[in-house]
Scaffold this active site. Structure first.
Site, PDB file in Angstrom:
ATOM      1  N   GLY A  88       0.859  -1.182   0.000  1.00 36.53           N
ATOM      2  CA  GLY A  88       0.000   0.000   0.000  1.00 36.53           C
ATOM      3  C   GLY A  88       0.888   1.222   0.000  1.00 36.53           C
ATOM      4  N   SER A 120       5.693  -5.410  -1.346  1.00 37.29           N
ATOM      5  CA  SER A 120       5.689  -4.001  -1.722  1.00 37.29           C
ATOM      6  C   SER A 120       6.120  -3.137  -0.540  1.00 37.29           C
ATOM      7  CB  SER A 120       4.313  -3.615  -2.263  1.00 37.29           C
ATOM      8  OG  SER A 120       4.331  -2.341  -2.858  1.00 37.29           O
ATOM      9  N   HIS A 157       8.654  -3.310  -7.321  1.00 39.92           N
ATOM     10  CA  HIS A 157       7.995  -2.950  -8.593  1.00 39.92           C
ATOM     11  C   HIS A 157       9.004  -2.343  -9.570  1.00 39.92           C
ATOM     12  CE1 HIS A 157       4.043  -3.262  -6.533  1.00 39.92           C
ATOM     13  NE2 HIS A 157       4.606  -2.581  -5.565  1.00 39.92           N
TER      14      HIS A 157
END
Length: 234
Positions: A88, A120, A157
């Protein structure tokens, strides 16, 4: 320490947390319950985040307990069988954890060999700082300090693409700025669909893509799954 640091929760066109579940299952073999930190959620509730993660972890027979339901989150972490921090917004996650004094509690628990899974933002906060996140600073934490379970920085990412018509900096250029300002740090550009597994003092890259490595004074290079990554731990 036992860490599973995942670049992203979901690959394009797949169900939530589908691709990493086999590896998470192997990593958490024998675990019956995991304590979950949902504080990276911003546009949906912590309860909804807990529900989504529980839905997937039920396939492994693991109960998910979110710390947002506890009057004493630190105690819940200290008593955890295993730990999980979801993705998030990294700034929202850091702010809440710092306010509750959870960073040193998490580090002590991780050093006690408690299994830790993060994706993440949950991978970002394993690093010394959150400075290599991709997220917008929507809130202001007390500092950029993170858990510090590993000595290197992760950019989850990570992508090489420079979209057509985009005149701004690429991801690589942003990281080159970081290592210029922080010459002692290694940065691992962890591409989507990949994860880092750290068990028994061995760090492994898992996935089908190479990982891009940055450090000031060292020519940027790529490592493949199976390569020796011990230099990141020094």
């Amino acid at each position: 320490m036992k860490l599973l640091m995942i670049s992203n929760s979901t690959n394009a066109g797949e169900e939530y947390l589908r691709y990493p579940m086999p590896e998470i299952g192997r990593f958490l073999e024998g675990v019956r319950e995991i304590v979950f930190v949902p504080y990276a959620a911003v546009t949906y509730s912590y309860a909804e985040y807990e529900r989504r993660v529980q839905e997937r972890f039920s396939e492994l027979g693991i109960k998910v307990r979110s710390i947002h339901r506890s009057p004493n989150p630190a105690k819940m972490i200290r008593q955890a069988e295993a730990l999980c921090i979801g993705g998030g917004n990294t700034f929202a996650l850091s702010k809440k954890m710092q306010e509750q004094g959870l960073l040193p509690v998490l580090l002590r628990k991780i050093k006690e060999n408690t299994p830790y899974v993060g994706w993440s933002a949950g991978s970002n906060v394993c690093c010394p700082t959150i400075c290599t996140t991709n997220d917008m600073p929507i809130v202001q934490p007390e500092s950029f300090k993170a858990i510090g379970a590993v000595k290197f920085q992760i950019n989850p990412h990570y992508m090489d693409a420079n979209p057509s018509g985009h005149a701004g900096e690429t991801r690589e250029q942003r990281i080159l700025e970081y290592i210029q300002a922080n010459p002692r740090r290694w940065v691992a550009g962890l591409r989507e669909g990949c994860m880092l597994r750290y068990v028994d003092d061995k760090l492994e890259l898992i996935g089908k893509k190479p990982m891009r490595i940055f450090k000031k004074g060292v020519e940027t290079f790529e490592v493949q799954p199976g390569d020796d990554l011990s230099f990141l731990l020094k």
